[in-house]
Design a protein around this motif. Structure first.
Motif, PDB file in Angstrom:
ATOM      1  N   THR A   1     -25.379  32.456  85.346  1.00  0.00           N
ATOM      2  CA  THR A   1     -25.025  32.499  83.922  1.00  0.00           C
ATOM      3  C   THR A   1     -24.912  31.086  83.358  1.00  0.00           C
ATOM      4  N   PHE A   2     -25.350  30.963  82.104  1.00  0.00           N
ATOM      5  CA  PHE A   2     -25.462  29.663  81.456  1.00  0.00           C
ATOM      6  C   PHE A   2     -25.102  29.782  79.976  1.00  0.00           C
ATOM      7  N   VAL A   3     -24.829  28.620  79.378  1.00  0.00           N
ATOM      8  CA  VAL A   3     -24.679  28.488  77.934  1.00  0.00           C
ATOM      9  C   VAL A   3     -25.703  27.461  77.493  1.00  0.00           C
ATOM     10  N   GLU A   4     -26.468  27.786  76.452  1.00  0.00           N
ATOM     11  CA  GLU A   4     -27.371  26.813  75.839  1.00  0.00           C
ATOM     12  C   GLU A   4     -26.930  26.615  74.397  1.00  0.00           C
ATOM     13  N   ILE A   5     -26.913  25.363  73.972  1.00  0.00           N
ATOM     14  CA  ILE A   5     -26.595  25.017  72.587  1.00  0.00           C
ATOM     15  C   ILE A   5     -27.810  24.268  72.061  1.00  0.00           C
ATOM     16  N   GLU A   6     -28.384  24.767  70.955  1.00  0.00           N
ATOM     17  CA  GLU A   6     -29.686  24.269  70.497  1.00  0.00           C
ATOM     18  C   GLU A   6     -29.700  24.039  68.996  1.00  0.00           C
ATOM     19  N   ILE A   7     -30.394  22.972  68.605  1.00  0.00           N
ATOM     20  CA  ILE A   7     -30.654  22.681  67.194  1.00  0.00           C
ATOM     21  C   ILE A   7     -32.140  22.369  67.061  1.00  0.00           C
ATOM     22  N   LEU A   8     -32.781  22.946  66.065  1.00  0.00           N
ATOM     23  CA  LEU A   8     -34.165  22.596  65.741  1.00  0.00           C
ATOM     24  C   LEU A   8     -34.124  21.572  64.612  1.00  0.00           C
ATOM     25  N   THR A   9     -34.853  20.465  64.784  1.00  0.00           N
ATOM     26  CA  THR A   9     -34.828  19.396  63.804  1.00  0.00           C
ATOM     27  C   THR A   9     -36.219  18.794  63.673  1.00  0.00           C
ATOM     28  N   GLU A  10     -36.453  18.126  62.567  1.00  0.00           N
ATOM     29  CA  GLU A  10     -37.735  17.444  62.388  1.00  0.00           C
ATOM     30  C   GLU A  10     -37.757  16.103  63.121  1.00  0.00           C
ATOM     31  N   ASP A  11     -36.629  15.351  63.035  1.00  0.00           N
ATOM     32  CA  ASP A  11     -36.673  14.022  63.643  1.00  0.00           C
ATOM     33  C   ASP A  11     -35.316  13.416  63.994  1.00  0.00           C
ATOM     34  N   ASP A  12     -34.209  14.052  63.652  1.00  0.00           N
ATOM     35  CA  ASP A  12     -32.904  13.438  63.869  1.00  0.00           C
ATOM     36  C   ASP A  12     -32.283  13.920  65.181  1.00  0.00           C
ATOM     37  N   LYS A  13     -32.927  13.568  66.294  1.00  0.00           N
ATOM     38  CA  LYS A  13     -32.491  14.082  67.586  1.00  0.00           C
ATOM     39  C   LYS A  13     -31.158  13.498  68.049  1.00  0.00           C
ATOM     40  N   GLU A  14     -30.844  12.249  67.677  1.00  0.00           N
ATOM     41  CA  GLU A  14     -29.565  11.659  68.094  1.00  0.00           C
ATOM     42  C   GLU A  14     -28.391  12.385  67.445  1.00  0.00           C
ATOM     43  N   ASP A  15     -28.475  12.649  66.137  1.00  0.00           N
ATOM     44  CA  ASP A  15     -27.404  13.382  65.442  1.00  0.00           C
ATOM     45  C   ASP A  15     -27.274  14.780  66.026  1.00  0.00           C
ATOM     46  N   ALA A  16     -28.393  15.436  66.293  1.00  0.00           N
ATOM     47  CA  ALA A  16     -28.360  16.788  66.862  1.00  0.00           C
ATOM     48  C   ALA A  16     -27.676  16.765  68.225  1.00  0.00           C
ATOM     49  N   ALA A  17     -27.991  15.777  69.057  1.00  0.00           N
ATOM     50  CA  ALA A  17     -27.377  15.683  70.388  1.00  0.00           C
ATOM     51  C   ALA A  17     -25.868  15.466  70.277  1.00  0.00           C
ATOM     52  N   ASP A  18     -25.446  14.637  69.331  1.00  0.00           N
ATOM     53  CA  ASP A  18     -24.008  14.400  69.133  1.00  0.00           C
ATOM     54  C   ASP A  18     -23.302  15.679  68.682  1.00  0.00           C
ATOM     55  N   ARG A  19     -23.921  16.429  67.789  1.00  0.00           N
ATOM     56  CA  ARG A  19     -23.333  17.686  67.315  1.00  0.00           C
ATOM     57  C   ARG A  19     -23.247  18.707  68.440  1.00  0.00           C
ATOM     58  N   ILE A  20     -24.266  18.756  69.292  1.00  0.00           N
ATOM     59  CA  ILE A  20     -24.265  19.678  70.430  1.00  0.00           C
ATOM     60  C   ILE A  20     -23.121  19.340  71.380  1.00  0.00           C
ATOM     61  N   THR A  21     -22.931  18.058  71.667  1.00  0.00           N
ATOM     62  CA  THR A  21     -21.836  17.628  72.538  1.00  0.00           C
ATOM     63  C   THR A  21     -20.489  18.043  71.960  1.00  0.00           C
ATOM     64  N   ALA A  22     -20.319  17.874  70.645  1.00  0.00           N
ATOM     65  CA  ALA A  22     -19.056  18.236  69.991  1.00  0.00           C
ATOM     66  C   ALA A  22     -18.809  19.740  70.068  1.00  0.00           C
ATOM     67  N   ILE A  23     -19.841  20.543  69.850  1.00  0.00           N
ATOM     68  CA  ILE A  23     -19.684  22.002  69.903  1.00  0.00           C
ATOM     69  C   ILE A  23     -19.364  22.450  71.323  1.00  0.00           C
ATOM     70  N   ALA A  24     -20.025  21.864  72.312  1.00  0.00           N
ATOM     71  CA  ALA A  24     -19.729  22.210  73.714  1.00  0.00           C
ATOM     72  C   ALA A  24     -18.255  21.951  74.013  1.00  0.00           C
ATOM     73  N   LYS A  25     -17.754  20.823  73.557  1.00  0.00           N
ATOM     74  CA  LYS A  25     -16.343  20.478  73.789  1.00  0.00           C
ATOM     75  C   LYS A  25     -15.430  21.482  73.078  1.00  0.00           C
ATOM     76  N   GLU A  26     -15.759  21.831  71.820  1.00  0.00           N
ATOM     77  CA  GLU A  26     -14.956  22.799  71.065  1.00  0.00           C
ATOM     78  C   GLU A  26     -14.903  24.161  71.767  1.00  0.00           C
ATOM     79  N   LEU A  27     -15.993  24.534  72.436  1.00  0.00           N
ATOM     80  CA  LEU A  27     -16.068  25.833  73.106  1.00  0.00           C
ATOM     81  C   LEU A  27     -15.494  25.793  74.522  1.00  0.00           C
ATOM     82  N   GLY A  28     -15.064  24.619  74.958  1.00  0.00           N
ATOM     83  CA  GLY A  28     -14.486  24.506  76.294  1.00  0.00           C
ATOM     84  C   GLY A  28     -15.514  24.458  77.402  1.00  0.00           C
TER      85      GLY A  28
END
Length: 176
Positions: A130-157
């Protein structure tokens, strides 16, 4: 389009569901997915870090091409193109006739949760766990997307190390 995602192995998906519920996020849908991966006759996708798959799910049939992975913070990014097709079986015959060969099949049950433009999936992958995947589709802002994913992972424990390999790579490695 760039897919930016982080994947984590989790022993207890219920804890993640509880975190989503605390945020007011409800499951959008649950579905069975069967992904049939192909390798090209003219190059080895395992060496080029590309993927070509035919997905069978409740919505129908989709062919997907994924470009090589790039690490971005605690996530990975890769170019992704999807095309809905009328028949997965017919597409597989065409690929076979063109010299593409089946590499493996990955089957999973997946629950989808949407947090704005972020998709969180809880995956139960046959033969892997079992796994959790957190994903964002973006045109070009991959750094911001990665930071947001890290924050959501932390919020979800979700606190384990991110997994940078795909389910296909994990399954092939396990079979060796």
């Amino acid at each position: 389009m760039l897919e930016v995602e982080a994947k984590f192995a989790v022993k207890d998906q219920e804890a993640v569901r509880a975190g989503l519920n605390r945020k007011g996020v409800r499951m959008g849908r649950r579905q069975q997915e069967r992904d049939v991966y192909y390798n090209a006759p003219h190059r080895d996708f395992g060496e080029t870090d590309e993927a070509l798959r035919v997905r069978y799910d409740d919505a129908g049939f989709t062919v997907t091409y994924k470009g090589p992975k790039v690490r971005v913070g605690n996530a990975k990014a890769r170019e992704e193109f999807n095309l809905t097709v009328a028949s997965g079986e017919t597409l597989e015959v065409i690929l076979s006739r063109l010299g593409f060969r089946r590499a493996a099949t990955v089957s999973k049950v997946r629950e989808f949760y949407e947090i704005g433009d972020v998709t969180v999936t809880l995956d139960d992958v046959e033969g892997l766990g079992t796994f959790v995947e957190i994903e964002i589709l973006t045109e070009d802002d991959k750094e911001d997307a990665a930071d947001r994913i890290t924050a959501i992972a932390k919020e979800l424990g979700v606190d384990g190390p991110p997994i940078y390999t795909s389910y296909l790579e994990m399954l092939l490695s396990k079979q060796r």
